[in-house]
Motif scaffolding. Structure first.
Motif, PDB file in Angstrom:
ATOM      1  N   ARG A 116       4.913 -38.758  15.602  1.00  0.00           N
ATOM      2  CA  ARG A 116       3.525 -38.723  15.134  1.00  0.00           C
ATOM      3  C   ARG A 116       3.408 -38.775  13.621  1.00  0.00           C
ATOM      4  NH1 ARG A 116       1.866 -33.241  18.023  1.00  0.00           N
ATOM      5  NH2 ARG A 116       3.851 -32.713  16.996  1.00  0.00           N
ATOM      6  N   ILE A 147       1.264 -39.559  21.702  1.00  0.00           N
ATOM      7  CA  ILE A 147       0.480 -40.699  21.218  1.00  0.00           C
ATOM      8  C   ILE A 147       0.503 -41.794  22.277  1.00  0.00           C
ATOM      9  CG2 ILE A 147       0.952 -40.204  18.788  1.00  0.00           C
ATOM     10  CD1 ILE A 147       2.932 -42.521  18.792  1.00  0.00           C
ATOM     11  N   ALA A 148      -0.456 -42.721  22.215  1.00  0.00           N
ATOM     12  CA  ALA A 148      -0.543 -43.801  23.197  1.00  0.00           C
ATOM     13  C   ALA A 148       0.656 -44.725  23.073  1.00  0.00           C
ATOM     14  CB  ALA A 148      -1.831 -44.583  22.980  1.00  0.00           C
ATOM     15  N   ARG A 149       1.145 -45.199  24.225  1.00  0.00           N
ATOM     16  CA  ARG A 149       2.300 -46.095  24.238  1.00  0.00           C
ATOM     17  C   ARG A 149       2.068 -47.322  23.349  1.00  0.00           C
ATOM     18  NH1 ARG A 149       6.654 -47.316  27.912  1.00  0.00           N
ATOM     19  NH2 ARG A 149       6.053 -45.475  29.131  1.00  0.00           N
ATOM     20  N   GLY A 150       0.826 -47.800  23.297  1.00  0.00           N
ATOM     21  CA  GLY A 150       0.512 -48.971  22.493  1.00  0.00           C
ATOM     22  C   GLY A 150       0.707 -48.763  20.999  1.00  0.00           C
ATOM     23  N   ARG A 151       0.852 -47.517  20.566  1.00  0.00           N
ATOM     24  CA  ARG A 151       1.042 -47.225  19.143  1.00  0.00           C
ATOM     25  C   ARG A 151       2.496 -46.923  18.804  1.00  0.00           C
ATOM     26  NH1 ARG A 151      -2.786 -42.387  18.108  1.00  0.00           N
ATOM     27  NH2 ARG A 151      -1.972 -42.610  15.973  1.00  0.00           N
ATOM     28  N   TRP A 152       3.380 -46.955  19.801  1.00  0.00           N
ATOM     29  CA  TRP A 152       4.791 -46.622  19.546  1.00  0.00           C
ATOM     30  C   TRP A 152       5.419 -47.559  18.520  1.00  0.00           C
ATOM     31  CZ3 TRP A 152       7.113 -45.614  25.121  1.00  0.00           C
ATOM     32  CH2 TRP A 152       6.592 -44.392  25.594  1.00  0.00           C
ATOM     33  N   GLN A 154       4.104 -49.333  16.146  1.00  0.00           N
ATOM     34  CA  GLN A 154       3.603 -49.066  14.795  1.00  0.00           C
ATOM     35  C   GLN A 154       4.292 -47.845  14.190  1.00  0.00           C
ATOM     36  OE1 GLN A 154      -0.567 -48.100  14.756  1.00  0.00           O
ATOM     37  NE2 GLN A 154      -0.538 -47.399  12.631  1.00  0.00           N
ATOM     38  N   HIS A 155       4.422 -46.792  14.984  1.00  0.00           N
ATOM     39  CA  HIS A 155       4.997 -45.551  14.471  1.00  0.00           C
ATOM     40  C   HIS A 155       6.509 -45.670  14.256  1.00  0.00           C
ATOM     41  CE1 HIS A 155       1.643 -42.502  14.798  1.00  0.00           C
ATOM     42  NE2 HIS A 155       1.094 -43.581  15.337  1.00  0.00           N
ATOM     43  N   THR A 156       7.194 -46.363  15.157  1.00  0.00           N
ATOM     44  CA  THR A 156       8.641 -46.519  14.964  1.00  0.00           C
ATOM     45  C   THR A 156       8.943 -47.426  13.766  1.00  0.00           C
ATOM     46  OG1 THR A 156       8.686 -48.313  16.621  1.00  0.00           O
ATOM     47  CG2 THR A 156       9.248 -46.086  17.367  1.00  0.00           C
ATOM     48  N   LYS A 157       8.058 -48.363  13.489  1.00  0.00           N
ATOM     49  CA  LYS A 157       8.228 -49.217  12.303  1.00  0.00           C
ATOM     50  C   LYS A 157       8.149 -48.374  11.034  1.00  0.00           C
ATOM     51  CE  LYS A 157       6.394 -53.314   9.963  1.00  0.00           C
ATOM     52  NZ  LYS A 157       5.355 -54.386   9.997  1.00  0.00           N
TER      53      LYS A 157
END
Length: 218
Positions: A116, A147-152, A154-157
């Motif tokens: 997060r 967090i939503a799977r669709g944002r993974w 973005q966050h891992t980047k």
């Protein structure tokens, strides 16, 4: 991997207390409250084996957990908790540095970060430390269910960029609540251990080749 046995072995404060059976060791590092104990319990299929403390920074030793009589998870003290006394932090630092630099059984480090948030300065320092020493690292982004799977992606980047991840280091999204990432992490662990075994076997084969005699070399 199917876990058939898992157990706590010892809380060690120095090399004299480390196990001497020669099993592979995998170190787990991360900030206090990042979810190391929860991850360990999920990976070992044992609720409460690794105790989840309500007081961050409580772990002050290297805690050894043996899995399937084939490897150890070595749980490090959590870093980045301001209320831990300076003298204790200094002791942790010496213990951790000695282990990371000198422990022959250490195969790689699993570093936990909270998906997060961008990695902290302490996270970056720990990752850089491992790279300076030359230790392979797997980054596990915990609390993936928050967090939503669709944002993974973005966050891992953000995690990759902030840590300036190198080479073949891997990042895996993990959730101790849902089990997300558990199989993937076990797969990564077994792949790296197989590669370590193969490298050791190749090195042994090279070392066992007899030197040519003077007559053979002429």
């Amino acid at each position: 991997m199917k876990v058939t046995s898992s157990e706590f072995v010892i809380s060690a404060v120095g090399p004299k207390q480390y196990p001497e059976d020669g099993l592979h060791e995998i170190a787990l590092v991360g900030r206090s409250n990042v979810g190391k104990s929860s991850l360990l319990n999920k990976m070992m299929n044992r609720k409460g084996l690794a105790r989840i403390s309500s007081r961050p920074g409580k772990t002050q030793t290297l805690n050894y957990f043996r899995v399937n009589q084939m490897l150890y998870f070595v749980d490090f003290p959590g870093y980045g908790y301001a209320k831990v006394a300076k003298t204790i932090k200094e002791q942790w630092g010496k213990m951790i540095e000695g282990y990371l630099k000198n422990r022959e059984q250490l195969r790689f480090v699993i570093q936990l970060v909270d998906i997060r948030h961008a990695p902290s300065k302490d996270d970056v320092a720990m990752y850089d430390w491992c790279k300076q020493i030359g230790i392979p690292t797997v980054i596990v982004a915990t609390k993936g269910d928050k967090i939503a799977r669709g944002r993974w992606l973005q966050h891992t980047k953000i995690i990759r960029q902030t840590l300036n991840m190198r080479g073949g280091d891997t990042i895996i999204v993990f959730s101790s609540e849902t089990g997300q990432g558990k199989d993937e992490l076990w797969g990564e662990i077994m792949r790296r251990l197989r590669e370590s075994n193969e490298s050791a076997q190749e090195a042994g084969a090279v070392a066992s080749v007899p030197a040519a005699t003077s007559s053979e070399s002429e």
